[in-house]
Design a protein around this motif. Structure first.
Motif, PDB file in Angstrom:
ATOM      1  N   GLY A   1       0.851  -1.185   0.000  1.00  0.00           N
ATOM      2  CA  GLY A   1       0.000   0.000   0.000  1.00  0.00           C
ATOM      3  C   GLY A   1       0.883   1.229   0.000  1.00  0.00           C
ATOM      4  O   GLY A   1       2.045   1.173  -0.409  1.00  0.00           O
TER       5      GLY A   1
ATOM      6  N   GLN B   1      -1.731   3.761   5.350  1.00  0.00           N
ATOM      7  CA  GLN B   1      -2.908   2.920   5.104  1.00  0.00           C
ATOM      8  C   GLN B   1      -3.052   1.736   6.066  1.00  0.00           C
ATOM      9  O   GLN B   1      -4.059   1.047   6.034  1.00  0.00           O
ATOM     10  CB  GLN B   1      -2.891   2.392   3.658  1.00  0.00           C
ATOM     11  CG  GLN B   1      -3.171   3.463   2.618  1.00  0.00           C
ATOM     12  CD  GLN B   1      -3.343   2.864   1.239  1.00  0.00           C
ATOM     13  OE1 GLN B   1      -2.473   2.145   0.743  1.00  0.00           O
ATOM     14  NE2 GLN B   1      -4.462   3.136   0.619  1.00  0.00           N
TER      15      GLN B   1
ATOM     16  N   THR C   1      -0.645  -0.878   6.488  1.00  0.00           N
ATOM     17  CA  THR C   1      -0.049  -2.129   6.026  1.00  0.00           C
ATOM     18  C   THR C   1       0.740  -2.825   7.139  1.00  0.00           C
ATOM     19  O   THR C   1       0.687  -4.036   7.277  1.00  0.00           O
ATOM     20  CB  THR C   1       0.898  -1.896   4.827  1.00  0.00           C
ATOM     21  OG1 THR C   1       1.823  -0.875   5.172  1.00  0.00           O
ATOM     22  CG2 THR C   1       0.152  -1.474   3.594  1.00  0.00           C
TER      23      THR C   1
ATOM     24  N   PHE D   1      -3.695  -2.482  -0.545  1.00  0.00           N
ATOM     25  CA  PHE D   1      -4.586  -1.403  -0.116  1.00  0.00           C
ATOM     26  C   PHE D   1      -4.763  -0.354  -1.198  1.00  0.00           C
ATOM     27  O   PHE D   1      -5.474   0.619  -1.008  1.00  0.00           O
ATOM     28  CB  PHE D   1      -4.033  -0.745   1.148  1.00  0.00           C
ATOM     29  CG  PHE D   1      -3.893  -1.692   2.315  1.00  0.00           C
ATOM     30  CD1 PHE D   1      -4.602  -2.880   2.359  1.00  0.00           C
ATOM     31  CD2 PHE D   1      -3.056  -1.408   3.360  1.00  0.00           C
ATOM     32  CE1 PHE D   1      -4.477  -3.758   3.420  1.00  0.00           C
ATOM     33  CE2 PHE D   1      -2.920  -2.275   4.442  1.00  0.00           C
ATOM     34  CZ  PHE D   1      -3.641  -3.449   4.462  1.00  0.00           C
ATOM     35  N   GLU D   2      -4.099  -0.581  -2.343  1.00  0.00           N
ATOM     36  CA  GLU D   2      -4.138   0.390  -3.437  1.00  0.00           C
ATOM     37  C   GLU D   2      -3.844  -0.368  -4.732  1.00  0.00           C
ATOM     38  O   GLU D   2      -2.907  -1.165  -4.775  1.00  0.00           O
ATOM     39  CB  GLU D   2      -3.084   1.468  -3.138  1.00  0.00           C
ATOM     40  CG  GLU D   2      -3.282   2.791  -3.828  1.00  0.00           C
ATOM     41  CD  GLU D   2      -2.821   2.754  -5.270  1.00  0.00           C
ATOM     42  OE1 GLU D   2      -3.395   3.486  -6.078  1.00  0.00           O
ATOM     43  OE2 GLU D   2      -1.900   1.981  -5.596  1.00  0.00           O
TER      44      GLU D   2
ATOM     45  N   SER E   1      -8.088  -3.129  -2.759  1.00  0.00           N
ATOM     46  CA  SER E   1      -9.039  -2.021  -2.665  1.00  0.00           C
ATOM     47  C   SER E   1      -9.212  -1.405  -4.046  1.00  0.00           C
ATOM     48  O   SER E   1      -8.259  -1.323  -4.826  1.00  0.00           O
ATOM     49  CB  SER E   1      -8.502  -0.955  -1.699  1.00  0.00           C
ATOM     50  OG  SER E   1      -9.285   0.223  -1.782  1.00  0.00           O
TER      51      SER E   1
ATOM     52  N   LYS F   1     -10.842   4.477   8.664  1.00  0.00           N
ATOM     53  CA  LYS F   1      -9.568   3.800   8.926  1.00  0.00           C
ATOM     54  C   LYS F   1      -9.678   2.288   9.029  1.00  0.00           C
ATOM     55  O   LYS F   1      -8.810   1.641   9.611  1.00  0.00           O
ATOM     56  CB  LYS F   1      -8.961   4.362  10.213  1.00  0.00           C
ATOM     57  CG  LYS F   1      -8.563   5.823  10.070  1.00  0.00           C
ATOM     58  CD  LYS F   1      -7.746   6.280  11.237  1.00  0.00           C
ATOM     59  CE  LYS F   1      -7.207   7.675  10.986  1.00  0.00           C
ATOM     60  NZ  LYS F   1      -6.351   8.135  12.077  1.00  0.00           N
TER      61      LYS F   1
ATOM     62  N   ASN G   1      -7.797  -1.549   6.129  1.00  0.00           N
ATOM     63  CA  ASN G   1      -6.829  -2.647   6.272  1.00  0.00           C
ATOM     64  C   ASN G   1      -7.494  -3.910   6.828  1.00  0.00           C
ATOM     65  O   ASN G   1      -7.246  -5.011   6.348  1.00  0.00           O
ATOM     66  CB  ASN G   1      -5.616  -2.228   7.108  1.00  0.00           C
ATOM     67  CG  ASN G   1      -5.952  -1.717   8.491  1.00  0.00           C
ATOM     68  OD1 ASN G   1      -7.109  -1.511   8.846  1.00  0.00           O
ATOM     69  ND2 ASN G   1      -4.932  -1.490   9.289  1.00  0.00           N
TER      70      ASN G   1
END
Length: 198
Positions: free
Chosen positions: A13, A17, A19, A78-79, A99, A147, A150
């Motif tokens: 990520g 984020q 990770t 996450f990205e 994500s 938040k 994750n």
């Protein structure tokens, strides 16, 4: 000591984020079961929104914390651009939990060379046998916290059955690593992530 698990998980990520926490949750869940864990993070430019990659390896036959190319059973991203950047680590038959929200680096914004998440996810689907895409933005709204992305993605990954730990193992790890006031939120995020991946 229980040693039936042999799993490599790559988590990627950008800075901020979560990770590193995700990696620690998997490691704690495995350690509590008596499984050997090796892990490493590369977090050089994390504070500036740069790439963050965590390697987590479970099992006594893992001699290095770093996953070789084509060695990861699970890629948690996450990205989407970071997922594409790390896809060379995924083994044939491995799974991706990603994500759908793209985070544009400052350099892309300044140069006008932004990328779109759809093209990244399309690339992932061509290069992995199973890709679980989560709309983490809308799911975080549902949970009432920005938040929780994750743990949403951890929930999706554990639902694949390839993470080497169970949902209950992760819930126990939350109680060890997360402040008490946030445990319930993260438990809901795990469950919602698993449900959304199906």
């Amino acid at each position: 000591m229980s040693e039936t698990v042999h799993t490599s998980i790559l988590i990627c990520g950008v800075g901020g984020q979560g990770t590193v926490l995700a990696a620690k949750l998997i490691a704690q869940a495995a350690l509590a079961k008596g499984v050997h864990v090796r892990s490493a993070e590369t977090i050089g430019m994390a504070q500036r929104g740069g790439s963050v990659v965590s390697h987590v390896r479970l099992g006594s036959n893992m001699y290095s914390p770093l996953i070789p190319h084509r060695g990861a059973d699970v890629l948690i991203a996450f990205e989407p651009c970071e997922a594409v950047r790390s896809i060379a680590y995924l083994r044939e038959g491995g799974v991706v939990a990603v994500s759908s929200k793209a985070v544009q680096p400052v350099s892309a914004s300044l140069s006008g060379k932004a990328f779109d998440a759809e093209s990244m996810i399309s690339f992932l689907k061509k290069h992995a046998s199973r890709v679980m895409v989560l709309d983490t933005d809308s799911l975080c709204v549902q949970l009432g916290s920005p938040k929780a992305a994750n743990t949403l993605l951890l929930g999706a990954a554990v639902s694949s059955g390839m993470l080497g730990v169970t949902m209950e193992d992760l819930k126990a790890a939350l109680k060890v690593l997360v402040k008490p006031g946030f445990v319930e939120l993260n438990e809901k995020a795990l469950a919602l992530g698993a449900e959304s991946a199906e």
